[in-house]
Enzyme design. Structure first.
Site, PDB file in Angstrom:
ATOM      1  N   LYS A 196       0.821  -1.214   0.000  1.00  0.00           N
ATOM      2  CA  LYS A 196       0.000   0.000   0.000  1.00  0.00           C
ATOM      3  C   LYS A 196       0.854   1.263   0.000  1.00  0.00           C
ATOM      4  O   LYS A 196       0.507   2.259  -0.628  1.00  0.00           O
ATOM      5  CB  LYS A 196      -0.938  -0.002   1.210  1.00  0.00           C
ATOM      6  CG  LYS A 196      -2.075  -0.992   1.086  1.00  0.00           C
ATOM      7  CD  LYS A 196      -3.139  -0.751   2.140  1.00  0.00           C
ATOM      8  CE  LYS A 196      -4.341  -1.637   1.897  1.00  0.00           C
ATOM      9  NZ  LYS A 196      -5.434  -1.374   2.843  1.00  0.00           N
ATOM     10  N   LYS A 252      -6.870  -9.429  -8.045  1.00  0.00           N
ATOM     11  CA  LYS A 252      -8.049  -9.478  -7.194  1.00  0.00           C
ATOM     12  C   LYS A 252      -9.039  -8.377  -7.574  1.00  0.00           C
ATOM     13  O   LYS A 252      -8.633  -7.269  -7.915  1.00  0.00           O
ATOM     14  CB  LYS A 252      -7.616  -9.321  -5.734  1.00  0.00           C
ATOM     15  CG  LYS A 252      -8.724  -9.538  -4.729  1.00  0.00           C
ATOM     16  CD  LYS A 252      -8.182  -9.375  -3.318  1.00  0.00           C
ATOM     17  CE  LYS A 252      -9.300  -9.436  -2.301  1.00  0.00           C
ATOM     18  NZ  LYS A 252      -8.837  -9.154  -0.933  1.00  0.00           N
ATOM     19  N   LYS A 279     -11.961  -2.319  -5.225  1.00  0.00           N
ATOM     20  CA  LYS A 279     -12.615  -1.009  -5.330  1.00  0.00           C
ATOM     21  C   LYS A 279     -11.708   0.010  -5.997  1.00  0.00           C
ATOM     22  O   LYS A 279     -12.172   0.981  -6.580  1.00  0.00           O
ATOM     23  CB  LYS A 279     -12.958  -0.465  -3.934  1.00  0.00           C
ATOM     24  CG  LYS A 279     -13.687  -1.364  -3.001  1.00  0.00           C
ATOM     25  CD  LYS A 279     -13.763  -0.690  -1.632  1.00  0.00           C
ATOM     26  CE  LYS A 279     -14.157  -1.644  -0.543  1.00  0.00           C
ATOM     27  NZ  LYS A 279     -14.156  -1.034   0.784  1.00  0.00           N
TER      28      LYS A 279
END
Length: 344
Positions: free
Chosen positions: A114, A207, A210
C-alpha cells in the site's frame, strides 16, 4: 470472565462494496450469524489510515451499513456497528502498540504494497494498522475471524500479540482470576466457499478491487440489472471452450474466476458448474451467468438504495449496535487495564 465462541469481522467504508466482498466474505457472515454470536463492524478507524474526505466518509459508512443489511445481515441476530463509536478499539490498539514488536510490523507485506515507494510519507496509522486489527478482534475476545487471503498475515499477528500479552502478564492474568494464565484467545481464521478470492473481470490474475480504475473490472453491489449484465458480458475470457473437469481450469485464470463466481452465486461447486457447462463456449455461459448475477444482486442494489434514503434509520442501527458492542468490550477493557496495572 467465561470465553464464548464469538465471530468478528469488518470492512472498510472506502468506495462501494463489490461482488468480491459479497462472495468472499459476506455470504460466510450470513451463514455464521445462524450458528454463532457475530459482530460485523464498519471499520472507519482503519479507513482514515489514508486521507478520506469527511463528508464522503460519512456517506460511505452509511452505504456499507446499508450493503450489510441488504446482503442479509440481520441487526437483530448480529451486532452491526461502526468502529469509531466504541472506544475500546482505539484504547486496546494503543496497548497492543506497546506489546507488538517493530520487527513483526516490518514483515507485514500489505504495508509495503500500500505504501509502495512512498513509505516515508505513509501515515503511522497505516503502518500500525495490524495492531488496530488485533484490537478489533481481541476487544471482544473473538474466537473466529472470517478473513480473506490478503488478511491472513494480519490475523497471524493478532495471534502473536495475544500470546505475547498472555506471556508478558501471566502472573497478573492469574491474579485476575484466569487460572490457566490465558486472557486473550488465539482467534482462528474462517476461510470457506468456492469463491473466497474473486478476481477482476478484466484480468483474472488480479483481485477484484474497489481501487481498480476500470469500473468494468468489478460488479458493485449498487449496480442495477442492466449494468450487471453488461459487465458480465464484457468480462475477459479466453478462446477455448469450458472444460469438463476442474483440472482443465488450471492456467486459465479468467475461466477459473467466472466458474467460481457462478458456483458461489448458485450455491454449488465448480465441479457441478462444469458438469452442466463443460464443452460450451463462453458466449452461452456468460448469458447464464449474467441472468444468475442479475437475479441474485439486482434486488440487493434496490434495497441499498432504499436504505440509503433513510439515513436516520441506518444511524439508529449503528448506534444500537455500538451500545451492544460496548456491553461486550467494556468488561474486557476493565480487565485489561487491571492486568496492565492502570488505576481506575
Amino acid at each position: 470472565m467465561k470465553l464464548e465462541e464469538r465471530v468478528f469481522s469488518g470492512m472498510q467504508p472506502t468506495g462501494s462494496l463489490h461482488l468480491g466482498n459479497y462472495l468472499g466474505a459476506m455470504l460466510q457472515w450470513i451463514e455464521l450469524q445462524k450458528t454463532h454470536n457475530c459482530m460485523y463492524c464498519v471499520v472507519d478507524l482503519h479507513a482514515i489510515t489514508v486521507w478520506q474526505d469527511p463528508a464522503e466518509l460519512r456517506d460511505s459508512i452509511r452505504q456499507v451499513t446499508a450493503a450489510y443489511i441488504a446482503a442479509g445481515l440481520d441487526p437483530k441476530k448480529s451486532i452491526l456497528f461502526n468502529q469509531s463509536q466504541v472506544s475500546a478499539h482505539a484504547e486496546l490498539a494503543w496497548i497492543f502498540n506497546c506489546v507488538a514488536r517493530l520487527g513483526w510490523l516490518n514483515r507485514m507485506t500489505q504495508f509495503k504494497e500500500k505504501a509502495g515507494k512512498n513509505k516515508e510519507n505513509a501515515s503511522v496509522g497505516l503502518y500500525a494498522y495490524p495492531n488496530l486489527m488485533a484490537a478489533d478482534i481481541l476487544a471482544y475476545r473473538a474466537t473466529h475471524v472470517p478473513v480473506g487471503e490478503d488478511q491472513k498475515q494480519h490475523l497471524e499477528l493478532a495471534r502473536d500479540i495475544a500470546q505475547k500479552f498472555n506471556v508478558d502478564f501471566q502472573k497478573e492474568i492469574v491474579a485476575a482470576g484466569f487460572e490457566d494464565g490465558v486472557f486473550f484467545p488465539q482467534p482462528e481464521p474462517v476461510i470457506t466457499g468456492p469463491a473466497t478470492r474473486v478476481m477482476s473481470l478484466r484480468d483474472g490474475t488480479k483481485k477484484m478491487s474497489k481501487s481498480d480504475p476500470s469500473d468494468l473490472s468489478r460488479i458493485n453491489l449498487t449496480d442495477d440489472a442492466d449494468l450487471i449484465a453488461k459487465k458480465v458480458k464484457k468480462a475477459k475470457t479466453d478462446p477455448e471452450a469450458l472444460p469438463s473437469e476442474v483440472e482443465g481450469l488450471k492456467d486459465r485464470p479468467e475461466a477459473q474466476n467466472l466458474v467460481g463466481i457462478f458456483a458461489a452465486l448458485s450455491g454449488t461447486t465448480r465441479e457441478a458448474v462444469l458438469a452442466e457447462f463443460g464443452g460450451a463456449q463462453f458466449s452461452g455461459f456468460k448469458i447464464s451467468l449474467a441472468e444468475l448475477a442479475t437475479e441474485k444482486l439486482a434486488p440487493m442494489a434496490d434495497e441499498i438504495k432504499r436504505l440509503k434514503a433513510e439515513p436516520d434509520e441506518i444511524d439508529r442501527v449503528l448506534a444500537d449496535g455500538a451500545e451492544r458492542a460496548r456491553v461486550v468490550a467494556d468488561p474486557v477493557m476493565r480487565k485489561v487495564k487491571e492486568i496492565v496495572g492502570f488505576i481506575g
